[in-house]
Design a protein around this motif. Structure first.
Motif, PDB file in Angstrom:
ATOM      1  N   ILE A  44      77.378  77.881  71.586  1.00 47.41           N
ATOM      2  CA  ILE A  44      78.361  77.318  70.832  1.00 47.41           C
ATOM      3  C   ILE A  44      79.440  78.611  70.201  1.00 47.41           C
ATOM      4  CG2 ILE A  44      79.054  76.080  68.718  1.00 47.41           C
ATOM      5  CD1 ILE A  44      76.754  74.477  69.200  1.00 47.41           C
ATOM      6  N   ASN A  45      80.442  78.794  70.189  1.00 45.16           N
ATOM      7  CA  ASN A  45      81.526  79.692  69.525  1.00 45.16           C
ATOM      8  C   ASN A  45      81.357  79.603  67.951  1.00 45.16           C
ATOM      9  OD1 ASN A  45      81.760  81.162  72.030  1.00 45.16           O
ATOM     10  ND2 ASN A  45      83.820  80.133  72.259  1.00 45.16           N
ATOM     11  N   LEU A  46      80.811  79.987  67.161  1.00 46.16           N
ATOM     12  CA  LEU A  46      80.884  79.724  65.743  1.00 46.16           C
ATOM     13  C   LEU A  46      82.010  80.552  64.968  1.00 46.16           C
ATOM     14  CD1 LEU A  46      77.045  80.263  64.809  1.00 46.16           C
ATOM     15  CD2 LEU A  46      78.406  78.416  65.420  1.00 46.16           C
ATOM     16  N   GLY A  47      82.302  81.661  65.386  1.00 42.46           N
ATOM     17  CA  GLY A  47      83.443  82.375  64.924  1.00 42.46           C
ATOM     18  C   GLY A  47      83.864  83.645  65.560  1.00 42.46           C
ATOM     19  N   THR A  48      84.881  84.209  65.165  1.00 42.28           N
ATOM     20  CA  THR A  48      85.633  85.166  66.033  1.00 42.28           C
ATOM     21  C   THR A  48      86.376  85.957  64.930  1.00 42.28           C
ATOM     22  OG1 THR A  48      86.897  86.052  67.747  1.00 42.28           O
ATOM     23  CG2 THR A  48      87.583  84.308  66.644  1.00 42.28           C
ATOM     24  N   ASN A  77      92.542  88.827  62.699  1.00 49.33           N
ATOM     25  CA  ASN A  77      92.019  87.256  63.054  1.00 49.33           C
ATOM     26  C   ASN A  77      90.687  86.966  62.688  1.00 49.33           C
ATOM     27  OD1 ASN A  77      91.496  84.647  64.096  1.00 49.33           O
ATOM     28  ND2 ASN A  77      93.729  84.661  65.210  1.00 49.33           N
ATOM     29  N   VAL A  78      90.247  86.209  61.672  1.00 49.73           N
ATOM     30  CA  VAL A  78      88.889  85.730  61.260  1.00 49.73           C
ATOM     31  C   VAL A  78      88.969  84.269  61.654  1.00 49.73           C
ATOM     32  CG1 VAL A  78      87.120  85.916  59.698  1.00 49.73           C
ATOM     33  CG2 VAL A  78      88.717  87.808  59.828  1.00 49.73           C
ATOM     34  N   ALA A  79      88.041  83.577  62.302  1.00 50.65           N
ATOM     35  CA  ALA A  79      87.966  82.137  62.238  1.00 50.65           C
ATOM     36  C   ALA A  79      86.916  81.765  62.493  1.00 50.65           C
ATOM     37  CB  ALA A  79      88.904  81.708  63.346  1.00 50.65           C
ATOM     38  N   VAL A  80      86.532  80.528  62.019  1.00 45.79           N
ATOM     39  CA  VAL A  80      85.260  80.058  61.966  1.00 45.79           C
ATOM     40  C   VAL A  80      85.320  78.470  62.551  1.00 45.79           C
ATOM     41  CG1 VAL A  80      83.191  79.167  60.828  1.00 45.79           C
ATOM     42  CG2 VAL A  80      84.115  81.161  60.244  1.00 45.79           C
ATOM     43  N   ASN A  81      84.619  78.061  63.461  1.00 48.62           N
ATOM     44  CA  ASN A  81      84.650  76.749  64.143  1.00 48.62           C
ATOM     45  C   ASN A  81      84.426  75.828  62.934  1.00 48.62           C
ATOM     46  OD1 ASN A  81      83.550  74.257  64.912  1.00 48.62           O
ATOM     47  ND2 ASN A  81      82.709  75.367  66.759  1.00 48.62           N
ATOM     48  N   GLU A  82      85.395  74.927  63.104  1.00 52.40           N
ATOM     49  CA  GLU A  82      85.559  74.065  61.688  1.00 52.40           C
ATOM     50  C   GLU A  82      84.417  73.173  61.440  1.00 52.40           C
ATOM     51  OE1 GLU A  82      90.078  72.776  61.684  1.00 52.40           O
ATOM     52  OE2 GLU A  82      89.192  72.173  63.309  1.00 52.40           O
ATOM     53  N   ASN A  83      83.555  73.004  62.420  1.00 51.39           N
ATOM     54  CA  ASN A  83      82.271  72.267  62.328  1.00 51.39           C
ATOM     55  C   ASN A  83      81.102  73.047  61.337  1.00 51.39           C
ATOM     56  OD1 ASN A  83      83.116  69.866  63.541  1.00 51.39           O
ATOM     57  ND2 ASN A  83      82.455  71.055  65.449  1.00 51.39           N
ATOM     58  N   TYR A  84      81.508  74.437  61.350  1.00 51.06           N
ATOM     59  CA  TYR A  84      80.426  75.296  60.656  1.00 51.06           C
ATOM     60  C   TYR A  84      80.967  75.929  59.387  1.00 51.06           C
ATOM     61  CZ  TYR A  84      77.975  74.373  65.007  1.00 51.06           C
ATOM     62  OH  TYR A  84      77.160  73.965  65.747  1.00 51.06           O
ATOM     63  N   HIS A  85      82.301  75.483  58.776  1.00 49.77           N
ATOM     64  CA  HIS A  85      82.819  75.918  57.678  1.00 49.77           C
ATOM     65  C   HIS A  85      81.889  75.869  56.480  1.00 49.77           C
ATOM     66  CE1 HIS A  85      87.319  76.064  58.525  1.00 49.77           C
ATOM     67  NE2 HIS A  85      86.883  76.730  59.445  1.00 49.77           N
ATOM     68  N   GLY A  86      81.900  76.668  55.655  1.00 51.97           N
ATOM     69  CA  GLY A  86      81.098  76.642  54.344  1.00 51.97           C
ATOM     70  C   GLY A  86      79.882  77.285  54.419  1.00 51.97           C
ATOM     71  N   GLN A  87      79.445  77.721  55.642  1.00 49.63           N
ATOM     72  CA  GLN A  87      78.036  78.059  55.885  1.00 49.63           C
ATOM     73  C   GLN A  87      77.725  79.700  55.709  1.00 49.63           C
ATOM     74  OE1 GLN A  87      76.082  75.926  58.946  1.00 49.63           O
ATOM     75  NE2 GLN A  87      77.535  74.349  58.817  1.00 49.63           N
ATOM     76  N   GLY A  88      78.702  80.335  55.262  1.00 50.06           N
ATOM     77  CA  GLY A  88      78.701  81.930  54.986  1.00 50.06           C
ATOM     78  C   GLY A  88      79.023  82.620  56.503  1.00 50.06           C
ATOM     79  N   TYR A  89      79.567  81.895  57.646  1.00 49.08           N
ATOM     80  CA  TYR A  89      79.593  82.594  58.657  1.00 49.08           C
ATOM     81  C   TYR A  89      81.013  83.581  58.560  1.00 49.08           C
ATOM     82  CZ  TYR A  89      76.304  79.771  60.892  1.00 49.08           C
ATOM     83  OH  TYR A  89      74.851  78.974  61.436  1.00 49.08           O
ATOM     84  N   GLY A  90      81.876  82.944  57.880  1.00 52.59           N
ATOM     85  CA  GLY A  90      83.216  83.854  57.556  1.00 52.59           C
ATOM     86  C   GLY A  90      82.752  85.235  56.921  1.00 52.59           C
ATOM     87  N   LYS A  91      81.994  85.032  55.871  1.00 51.42           N
ATOM     88  CA  LYS A  91      81.495  86.153  55.174  1.00 51.42           C
ATOM     89  C   LYS A  91      80.981  87.113  56.284  1.00 51.42           C
ATOM     90  CE  LYS A  91      79.496  88.136  50.998  1.00 51.42           C
ATOM     91  NZ  LYS A  91      78.651  87.622  49.813  1.00 51.42           N
ATOM     92  N   GLN A  92      79.808  86.746  57.110  1.00 49.23           N
ATOM     93  CA  GLN A  92      79.170  87.653  57.882  1.00 49.23           C
ATOM     94  C   GLN A  92      80.181  88.320  58.945  1.00 49.23           C
ATOM     95  OE1 GLN A  92      75.781  88.443  57.687  1.00 49.23           O
ATOM     96  NE2 GLN A  92      75.966  87.161  55.816  1.00 49.23           N
ATOM     97  N   LEU A  93      81.273  87.570  59.513  1.00 51.47           N
ATOM     98  CA  LEU A  93      82.021  87.890  60.005  1.00 51.47           C
ATOM     99  C   LEU A  93      82.877  89.237  59.661  1.00 51.47           C
ATOM    100  CD1 LEU A  93      83.664  84.823  61.567  1.00 51.47           C
ATOM    101  CD2 LEU A  93      82.317  86.671  63.147  1.00 51.47           C
ATOM    102  N   VAL A  94      83.375  88.940  58.322  1.00 49.15           N
ATOM    103  CA  VAL A  94      84.067  89.989  57.629  1.00 49.15           C
ATOM    104  C   VAL A  94      83.161  91.350  57.491  1.00 49.15           C
ATOM    105  CG1 VAL A  94      85.388  90.690  55.471  1.00 49.15           C
ATOM    106  CG2 VAL A  94      85.919  88.312  56.693  1.00 49.15           C
ATOM    107  N   LEU A  95      82.021  91.137  57.042  1.00 46.23           N
ATOM    108  CA  LEU A  95      81.199  92.223  56.890  1.00 46.23           C
ATOM    109  C   LEU A  95      80.762  92.889  58.053  1.00 46.23           C
ATOM    110  CD1 LEU A  95      78.560  90.653  54.208  1.00 46.23           C
ATOM    111  CD2 LEU A  95      80.414  92.139  53.784  1.00 46.23           C
ATOM    112  N   HIS A  96      80.653  92.243  59.096  1.00 41.54           N
ATOM    113  CA  HIS A  96      80.320  92.662  60.525  1.00 41.54           C
ATOM    114  C   HIS A  96      81.592  93.539  60.870  1.00 41.54           C
ATOM    115  CE1 HIS A  96      79.958  92.990  64.749  1.00 41.54           C
ATOM    116  NE2 HIS A  96      78.680  93.090  64.656  1.00 41.54           N
ATOM    117  N   ALA A  97      82.956  93.223  60.492  1.00 47.06           N
ATOM    118  CA  ALA A  97      84.145  93.783  60.983  1.00 47.06           C
ATOM    119  C   ALA A  97      83.871  95.182  60.246  1.00 47.06           C
ATOM    120  CB  ALA A  97      85.154  93.108  60.561  1.00 47.06           C
ATOM    121  N   ILE A  98      83.656  95.252  58.843  1.00 41.66           N
ATOM    122  CA  ILE A  98      83.743  96.250  57.911  1.00 41.66           C
ATOM    123  C   ILE A  98      82.564  97.574  58.483  1.00 41.66           C
ATOM    124  CG2 ILE A  98      82.936  97.178  55.730  1.00 41.66           C
ATOM    125  CD1 ILE A  98      84.002  94.628  54.615  1.00 41.66           C
ATOM    126  N   GLU A  99      81.354  96.875  59.015  1.00 47.47           N
ATOM    127  CA  GLU A  99      80.411  97.771  59.482  1.00 47.47           C
ATOM    128  C   GLU A  99      80.805  98.422  60.953  1.00 47.47           C
ATOM    129  OE1 GLU A  99      77.493  98.962  58.014  1.00 47.47           O
ATOM    130  OE2 GLU A  99      78.435  97.942  56.163  1.00 47.47           O
TER     131      GLU A  99
END
Length: 156
Positions: free
Chosen positions: A50-54, A69-91
């Motif tokens: 499943i594509n959770l985010g990008t 572009n930061v996007a999280v699958n609508e079925n998985y909003h509010g679970q912290g995936y967006g923050k993980q994507l942004v932190l991964h981008a920074i790293e």
């Protein structure tokens, strides 16, 4: 940051299809998405097929990269995936030797503005009428017309 979630994120291989269904959640213009994806690196967060985010990173100036572009699958909003994507981008940007990372969001993106600031970004400018100049259709979010681009950055 959660190493377990962090390990779900990887750079998309050149022969893989872009996760357009996710990318269009963050940017409604397929034409613009295709243009900037071709100039940057696309990262995908996947779990059990499943594509959770990008997110996409694009070099913009010497030693500067932008998350466009930061996007999280609508079925998985509010679970912290967006923050993980942004932190991964920074790293990723740090690991690749960039000194500055930038991101922008619409004036109505209240949750996005909060998230980006929690991840260490600071507001730097407003690109007035950005969404009026670059999009043919009116865009609304949170009951507010998206008109201006709020720009944020952080030193790495």
């Amino acid at each position: 940051m959660s190493t377990e979630v962090f390990n779900l994120i990887r750079e998309l291989n050149k022969d893989e299809e872009w996760p357009m269904e996710l990318l269009l959640l963050a940017d409604p213009s397929e034409k613009l998405v295709r243009e900037y994806v071709s100039r940057g690196k696309c990262f995908i967060m996947k779990l059990d097929g499943i594509n959770l985010g990008t997110y996409i990173l694009i070099p913009t100036r010497p030693e500067t990269v932008e998350i466009v572009n930061v996007a999280v699958n609508e079925n998985y909003h509010g679970q912290g995936y967006g923050k993980q994507l942004v932190l991964h981008a920074i790293e990723t940007a740090k690991r690749e030797g960039y000194k500055t990372i930038e991101i922008g969001t619409g004036n109505s993106g209240v949750a996005q503005l909060a998230l980006y600031q929690k991840c260490g970004f600071r507001m730097t400018s407003i690109d007035r009428d950005f969404f009026v100049r670059h999009y043919d259709e009116l865009i609304f979010e949170n009951g507010i017309q998206v008109i201006d681009m709020v720009r944020l950055s952080q030193d790495l």
